[in-house]
Structures are given as structure tokens and as C-alpha cells.
Scaffold this motif. Sequence first.
Motif, PDB file in Angstrom:
ATOM      1  N   HIS A 268       0.993  -1.170  -0.067  1.00 29.40           N
ATOM      2  CA  HIS A 268      -0.089  -0.007  -0.051  1.00 29.40           C
ATOM      3  C   HIS A 268       1.025   1.230  -0.070  1.00 29.40           C
ATOM      4  O   HIS A 268       0.536   2.393  -0.601  1.00 29.40           O
ATOM      5  N   ARG A 271       2.004   1.543  -3.539  1.00 30.76           N
ATOM      6  CA  ARG A 271       0.897   1.261  -4.369  1.00 30.76           C
ATOM      7  C   ARG A 271       1.480   0.531  -5.474  1.00 30.76           C
ATOM      8  O   ARG A 271       1.236   0.831  -6.836  1.00 30.76           O
ATOM      9  N   TYR A 313      -2.091  -1.694  -9.329  1.00 33.62           N
ATOM     10  CA  TYR A 313      -2.710  -1.438  -7.796  1.00 33.62           C
ATOM     11  C   TYR A 313      -3.963  -0.815  -7.651  1.00 33.62           C
ATOM     12  O   TYR A 313      -4.899  -1.474  -6.910  1.00 33.62           O
ATOM     13  N   TYR A 314      -4.250   0.119  -8.355  1.00 35.01           N
ATOM     14  CA  TYR A 314      -5.510   0.691  -8.199  1.00 35.01           C
ATOM     15  C   TYR A 314      -6.452  -0.190  -8.893  1.00 35.01           C
ATOM     16  O   TYR A 314      -7.744  -0.040  -8.550  1.00 35.01           O
ATOM     17  N   ARG A 317      -7.400  -2.651  -6.251  1.00 37.74           N
ATOM     18  CA  ARG A 317      -8.100  -1.799  -5.162  1.00 37.74           C
ATOM     19  C   ARG A 317      -9.662  -1.743  -5.712  1.00 37.74           C
ATOM     20  O   ARG A 317     -10.434  -1.842  -4.923  1.00 37.74           O
ATOM     21  N   GLU A 320     -11.382  -4.982  -5.182  1.00 39.78           N
ATOM     22  CA  GLU A 320     -11.578  -5.084  -3.850  1.00 39.78           C
ATOM     23  C   GLU A 320     -12.906  -4.508  -3.227  1.00 39.78           C
ATOM     24  O   GLU A 320     -13.819  -4.850  -2.539  1.00 39.78           O
TER      25      GLU A 320
END
Length: 375
Positions: A268, A271, A313-314, A317, A320
Motif C-alpha cells: 500500500h 501502491r 494496484y489501483y 483496489r 476489492e
Amino acid sequence: NEMVEEEEEEEEDIGGTPSQATKYQEDEFDEDDDPYAEYDYSEYDEDDYFDDEEYYDDIEARRDATVKSQIQWIRNEFGHGVFVGKVPKVDGAGVGGEAAIVSSRLRSREDPENGIDLSSGFAGFIVRLVGDGSRYEAFVRTGDYERTGIEYVCQFSTGTKPTSKEMKSRNKFVTVRLPFENFKPVLKRETSETPTVPPFNGGDVRYIGFRFRSASNPRQNRLQTGENVSFYIALSYMKVYRLQPEPEFVYLSDARIPPVVRSDMIRHDQRKLLLHSSSKDTQEESPGEFVQLLDERTLQSVATMERSPEETYYKFRGEEVLKSSGLSYTIVRVAGYNESPSGEASTIDLQSTNNILSPVSRAEAAQVCVSAPLD
């Protein structure tokens, strides 16, 4: 629909009708700007809502002075119906207070004498609300309620969020799915006959309501001081979902995300995602160990391209957030885009690995996304 209060098994119309409480479009507001989601209702003061003294005088005049509950059904500035108040804690005999709101009479368009029929093609309710972490009940009353005294009840939990200096409230937006099959018959009053109770399938819905019981929330009984337990939910909307699973959200993601992402693969602070789990002693990873996305700069010239690891990464996310939203969804992971249709967009290959990936045309990706809600 007009909602009224129910105290000590009695229903009382207090005239506090929040318009559009179940029809509000959540995309028209930012939930982070909702002051009701951030307010600490453990110290609830009804003067925080309205300054209309006549409104409260009228409520108090029509409330039985012997009832210890303090309950309100009001509308906030965002059009949400807010059900808030206090009920007595569980006493030594295990008896606690309860409060409920119930809709006005729902009628079928074809035959107003009957309730609305949701049994054909629908499988349950979806409710978007702000909760305080307590456990609540949704209940439905059919045409048999007057004869048998039985309503159908489905319990659900709400969530909380961490507090900070800027965000002091723990109240949190959640989306709750309430399948019809989870509504269980509960006898609310004694009748002269022994009823035969069919399972609830969505038919003949005449009343819909929500209830809070202090007996169902032992944790709140322990944590809150005083003789009463406070509660708070704000209803954004309520709708039904179809019997056949259909995605309410289609999310275009990245095929380079590993099939299984463990917690030690997520960075995190940087990222980034790792291709595989690493040793806890490893503080740095080589660039080749990070998941890469594809880059638009060489879109039409090469088969594989690179993007910043941050994008992967985004994308992850986003997946999720969608998975925990309560919505039904379809996630389409694409390795990259080109302008060369293969002519096989109707064929979808499911595989358990992302080792063999190739770009697809934008037209094919669009066709898959459009067909997802229908096929």
C-alpha cells in the motif's frame, strides 16, 4: 411510501414522512459529505435535526408519557430517511426495548385489494444505508398478517469504520442484500387459530419495515452508559434484485493481477502489487517482480506494453471495493488493447493462470462488457 413509528407493539402515525427516502439516487451525492454519516449519535439530541418547536411539541403530545423510548423518523438534507432514537436496555429478565418503522399499505396496481407481487422474477431486496454497527431486522407483512399475526423477518448487520481527527463518527455506508429465502416467519401476536405458514417468496407484500431490538445487540448494551441503547440508520434506497443473477456493475480490470493475491503481495505504501509472495525479511523487490500493466504509447506496434505498477494496484483496489459493495458484478480483466479484431469475441476462455496473455481489440472488449448484463 409513508413510514410510521411502532412502539411496544403499537403503530403510531406521527406524520414524519421523509419524501423520496427509498428513491434517492446515490450517484447524486458524495457519501463522504453526508454529515449524518459522520455524526456521533451515541449522544443523540433531537434538536440537532430541526428547530421547529411546534413539530416536536406535536410529537410529544401524541406520545405516551409512560413509554421510555425516544424515536424519530425524519428526513435529512440529502433526502435520506433517518431512523434514530433510544430504547430501554435489556433488563434482568432478558426483556429489552424495541422500535420499528413500517410503510403505509402497499397495493397492487392490477388489484388494489392485494399487496404488490414480487414473486415473479425477483429474489430479494437490496438496501443502501448508513449504519452504526448494530444489528437490525427487515420485516414484511403479507395479507395473512391480520389473520395469523405472523410477519416475515430477516436480520442483518451494519458496519463501522475507524475514527480519526477529521472523521470522528464510526457510522458507515453499507449495501445489504436481503434474499426472500432468508425471511423467516415470526409470530407477533396471538390468534385464535393455528396458522399454516408458507415460506416467503415475495408475494402479496402489503407492508415493509425495519426494527431495532436492544436484545439483539448485547455489545451495545454493554458499551453504552445509562438505561437506554441508542441506534441510527439512514436509508438511501431500497430496491429488488432479479432471480436470475445479473451484474449491476461491470468493471474493466487488468489481466496481470495474479489469480490469488495474498496480503504480503500488496504494498500500500508503494501502491504496487507483487507477482508472488515474498519473504518477510525482504524489504526491497526488483522491478521485474512487480505486476505491470500495458502502455498506450506503443498500442499499435507491439503485442505487449508496459504501464506503471501503480495502475495495477489501483485496478486491484477497485476490484476489492466492488467485491465488498454488496452489488452483483462482473469483472473483465484485459491484458491490453489493439485495433485488430480476432473475430472470436463471442468466445471467452477461462483459465486459472495469467502466464499466457495477449492484447484484444477494443471492439471485442466492449462487446464482452455490453453482453455481460444480458448473457
